[in-house]
Write a protein that holds these residues in place. Structure first.
Motif, short mmCIF file in Angstrom:
data_model
loop_
_atom_site.label_atom_id
_atom_site.label_comp_id
_atom_site.label_asym_id
_atom_site.label_seq_id
_atom_site.Cartn_x
_atom_site.Cartn_y
_atom_site.Cartn_z
N MET A 15 -0.48 26.91 -2.76
CA MET A 15 0.01 28.30 -2.82
C MET A 15 1.22 28.40 -3.75
N GLY A 16 2.02 27.33 -3.75
CA GLY A 16 3.21 27.33 -4.60
C GLY A 16 2.86 27.39 -6.06
N PHE A 17 1.82 26.69 -6.45
CA PHE A 17 1.49 26.65 -7.88
C PHE A 17 0.43 27.67 -8.30
N PHE A 18 -0.54 27.95 -7.40
CA PHE A 18 -1.62 28.87 -7.80
C PHE A 18 -1.49 30.27 -7.20
N GLY A 19 -0.56 30.46 -6.27
CA GLY A 19 -0.40 31.76 -5.64
C GLY A 19 -1.31 31.92 -4.43
N ALA A 20 -0.90 32.83 -3.51
CA ALA A 20 -1.67 33.03 -2.29
C ALA A 20 -2.80 34.02 -2.55
N GLY A 21 -3.60 34.31 -1.52
CA GLY A 21 -4.71 35.25 -1.64
C GLY A 21 -5.93 34.73 -0.89
N LEU A 22 -6.91 35.62 -0.69
CA LEU A 22 -8.11 35.26 0.07
C LEU A 22 -8.81 34.04 -0.53
N LEU A 23 -8.97 34.07 -1.87
CA LEU A 23 -9.69 32.99 -2.54
C LEU A 23 -8.95 31.65 -2.36
N SER A 24 -7.63 31.70 -2.51
CA SER A 24 -6.83 30.48 -2.35
C SER A 24 -6.99 29.92 -0.94
N PHE A 68 1.39 16.62 -9.28
CA PHE A 68 1.44 16.73 -10.73
C PHE A 68 0.21 17.46 -11.28
N LEU A 69 -0.95 17.13 -10.71
CA LEU A 69 -2.19 17.80 -11.16
C LEU A 69 -2.10 19.30 -10.91
N PHE A 70 -1.66 19.68 -9.72
CA PHE A 70 -1.51 21.10 -9.39
C PHE A 70 -0.59 21.77 -10.39
N MET A 71 0.51 21.08 -10.69
CA MET A 71 1.51 21.64 -11.57
C MET A 71 0.92 21.85 -12.97
N SER A 72 0.14 20.86 -13.43
CA SER A 72 -0.41 20.98 -14.79
C SER A 72 -1.51 22.02 -14.86
N GLN A 114 0.83 -1.22 0.00
CA GLN A 114 0.00 0.00 0.00
C GLN A 114 0.86 1.26 0.00
N LEU A 115 2.06 1.14 0.54
CA LEU A 115 2.94 2.30 0.70
C LEU A 115 3.19 3.04 -0.62
N PRO A 116 3.67 2.31 -1.66
CA PRO A 116 3.88 3.03 -2.92
C PRO A 116 2.60 3.61 -3.50
N LEU A 117 1.46 2.96 -3.24
CA LEU A 117 0.18 3.49 -3.75
C LEU A 117 -0.10 4.87 -3.17
N ALA A 118 0.12 4.99 -1.85
CA ALA A 118 -0.10 6.29 -1.19
C ALA A 118 0.85 7.33 -1.77
N ILE A 119 2.08 6.92 -2.00
CA ILE A 119 3.06 7.88 -2.53
C ILE A 119 2.70 8.28 -3.97
N ILE A 120 2.18 7.31 -4.74
CA ILE A 120 1.74 7.64 -6.11
C ILE A 120 0.58 8.64 -6.05
N GLY A 121 -0.33 8.44 -5.10
CA GLY A 121 -1.45 9.37 -4.91
C GLY A 121 -0.93 10.78 -4.65
N LEU A 122 0.08 10.85 -3.81
CA LEU A 122 0.68 12.15 -3.46
C LEU A 122 1.29 12.82 -4.68
N THR A 123 2.06 12.04 -5.46
CA THR A 123 2.70 12.62 -6.64
C THR A 123 1.64 13.04 -7.66
N LEU A 124 0.53 12.30 -7.69
CA LEU A 124 -0.55 12.62 -8.62
C LEU A 124 -1.14 13.99 -8.29
N ILE A 125 -1.35 14.26 -7.00
CA ILE A 125 -1.90 15.56 -6.59
C ILE A 125 -0.92 16.67 -6.99
#
Lengths: 306, 278
Positions: free
Chosen positions: B133-142, A24-28, A11-22
């Motif tokens: 905050m790192g990717f979308f920036g800070a602020g009230l909405l964030s 990566f999503l933020f980044m994209s 389960q450990l790598p699965l949790a870590i993959i979930g973390l990287t997915l979040i």
């Protein structure tokens, strides 16, 4: 036990993959890195070329695969500000964070276990009121503020301890103590209610009825059974501990991972943000994994349930 | 309401939160000055000090830019309330709805929701906030979105387990036998039972939300300056703490009182709304 361990290890790598997915999503979603890196008047051709160079012209799953492949090797890119691999930056700051966290855990444990136990044993007494007061206040007062008040009193008024930084033993007393106080709030409450529950059990009544001295009842019978749930608190508190380190490192200029992460966020140093988020996340997942395993190992009833 | 105020805790909670609510809503009326107005000649004036400009009193002193601390604390209450209410509304709505549906329908929806819950639980809030905050920036909405999106898990888990246990009760079976449609069963028969516990959870979460907002603002990754926030005020006063304690101590007291109020009110509400766990 082995079966359980194997299951949890999977389960450990699965949790870590979930973390990287979040991450990566933020980044994209956060925007096109090509337009961020190029000047505003860059031509469409330049943007396309940069996108190709960065690999963001490929489909998302391919990008994620590459991201994961690099992440596993500790390659998060080069820090924009420090001009060195982001992972090296993180590794440099990580030991200081572990040191601070360890100090806080020791302090919180040393306070909360005796205080919580005493509050439960002497229910309704002044000690109980004091313990409740401390935990209610500890949960309501923001940790950065408590840190600054402690700094104001012990460093700026009484001159007993250094204001900030890391180096000697004296440097860790204030940050470790404040972080310990923050964790202690929840832990004391937990130990108290857990102990109260145990003291109401039949076997405690039996122990008392057969004339055992109160000390033996508390330490040999009640306390032994209170140890197992104590592990749970460390798991529950792991998140609070990480939050606390980020805040306390900023307050006391403690050169750890939390402070580096906040600097990176403020300086838009994406590789360091990414590396620190993954490092924090992995630490959290590993702590919870270790606690689960320990829980399993200590309490035979959990093993039998398998 | 009267039941709520019977205990000291409940009384303190109701009084504190009502007071802060009125202060926050009527901030423009009760604050003596403009919270953003700077007067550099009056910078770091002690509490009770007098303005050289118009002779008026700075009851709680001024900050490093000569802004009135009292007015900023009053307007800060508004921001805290705004963040607290909105974040709790977002997380409460998403969490309760998803918990209700996943608990009732089970199947793939339940599997997906629970996997997302697991995934989120593998990441502590501060890490999520730093990533956001790192990717979308800070602020009230964030800040509102981070706290709001983060909090849904608790509601979802609670609602789901509640629905699972109540789904099989006789009155739900009876209403089904009488021909009630699924939405009627979910929203008319099951959901009303959740109102009490969800209100309790939301009140307690509000304290958390405010604590978190102030922490993020203190770290410089929360609500952007010059908007007056309690956490931001503590950060502003940080470098002047040894000579001007009020810039740090007073906003911190405001945060503590807010969180205490919300926690007391939440505890008291739980006692009133759910006598079983008293």
């Amino acid at each position: 036990m082995l079966k359980y361990l194997a299951k949890r290890c999977l389960q450990l790598p699965l949790a870590i993959i979930g973390l990287t997915l979040i991450v990566f999503l933020f980044m994209s979603i956060s925007g096109d890195p090509a337009t961020l890196l190029l000047p505003e008047d860059a031509s469409e051709e330049d943007v396309q070329m940069m996108r190709k160079k960065l690999g963001v012209d490929k489909p998302l799953y391919e990008q994620y695969g590459k991201f994961l492949y690099n992440a596993v090797q500790g390659d998060f890119g080069t820090s924009f500000r420090m001009r060195e691999p982001a992972f090296d930056v993180i590794l440099r700051f990580y030991p200081a964070t572990l040191q601070l966290a360890a100090a806080a855990i020791v302090i919180a444990t040393l306070i909360s276990i005796p205080l919580g136990t005493l509050a439960a044993v002497k229910r309704g007494s002044i000690i109980d009121t004091f313990a409740t007061f401390i935990s209610v206040l500890g949960q309501a007062a923001p940790v950065f503020w408590v840190g600054m008040l402690a700094m104001l009193l012990f460093s700026l008024t009484l001159y007993w301890l250094p204001v900030a930084g890391r180096g000697s033993f004296a440097h860790i007393i204030l940050p470790g103590g404040v972080l310990g106080w923050y964790m202690n709030a929840f832990m004391t409450r937990f130990v108290r209610s857990n102990m109260l529950e145990i003291l109401n059990q039949n076997y405690i009544r039996t122990a008392r009825a057969k004339g055992l001295p109160e000390r033996t009842v508390i330490f040999r019978h009640a306390f032994k059974n209170a140890q197992v749930p104590l592990l749970t608190i460390f798991g529950l508190e792991a998140g609070a501990l990480l939050t606390g380190t980020v805040v306390i490192e900023t307050v006391f200029a403690w050169p750890g991972l939390g402070r580096a992460a906040i600097y990176a966020v403020n300086g838009r140093d994406y590789p360091v943000v990414m590396a620190s988020v993954i490092m924090f996340g992995v630490t959290y997942i590993v702590i919870n994994f270790l606690i689960d395993v320990a829980y399993h190992w200590i309490d035979p009833r959990i093993r039998e349930e398998e | 309401m009267l039941n709520l105020m019977k205990t000291t805790k409940g009384f303190c909670g109701v009084v504190l939160m009502t007071f802060l609510l009125f202060v926050g809503i009527g901030a423009d009326l009760v604050s003596p000055r403009d919270p953003l107005a700077q007067d550099l000649r009056a910078r770091l004036t002690e509490p009770g000090g007098v303005s050289a400009k118009d002779g008026s009193t700075y009851y709680l002193g001024t900050d490093p830019l000569g802004r009135d601390v009292l007015s900023r604390i009053i307007h800060g209450a508004r921001i805290s309330l705004l963040v607290g209410f909105t974040a709790v509304l977002i997380s409460g709505t998403i969490g309760t709805l998803l918990g209700l549906l996943s608990g009732f329908y089970r199947g793939w929806l339940d599997a997906v929701v629970m996997r997302v819950v697991d995934m989120q639980l593998a990441m502590p809030l501060i890490v999520f906030a730093i990533a956001w905050m790192g990717f979308f920036g800070a602020g009230l909405l964030s800040v509102v979105l981070v706290i709001g999106i983060w909090g849904w898990v608790q509601y979802a888990r609670f609602t789901r387990s509640f629905v699972l246990s109540i789904k099989e009760t006789e009155y739900v079976l009876a209403s089904r036998a009488l021909g009630a449609s699924t939405p009627t069963i979910i929203f008319q028969h099951i959901a009303p039972n959740l109102i009490g516990p969800v209100i309790v959870m939301a009140t307690l979460q509000m304290g958390h939300a405010v604590l978190l907002e102030s922490t993020l603002s203190f770290l410089g990754v929360g609500v952007n300056p010059p908007t007056p926030t309690w956490g931001g005020m503590v950060a502003d006063g940080r470098n002047y703490m040894d000579t001007s304690w009020w810039t740090v101590v007073l906003p911190g007291i405001a945060i503590t009182l807010f969180v205490l109020g919300a926690n007391f009110l939440g505890d008291a509400l739980r006692d009133v709304l759910d006598p079983k766990i008293k």
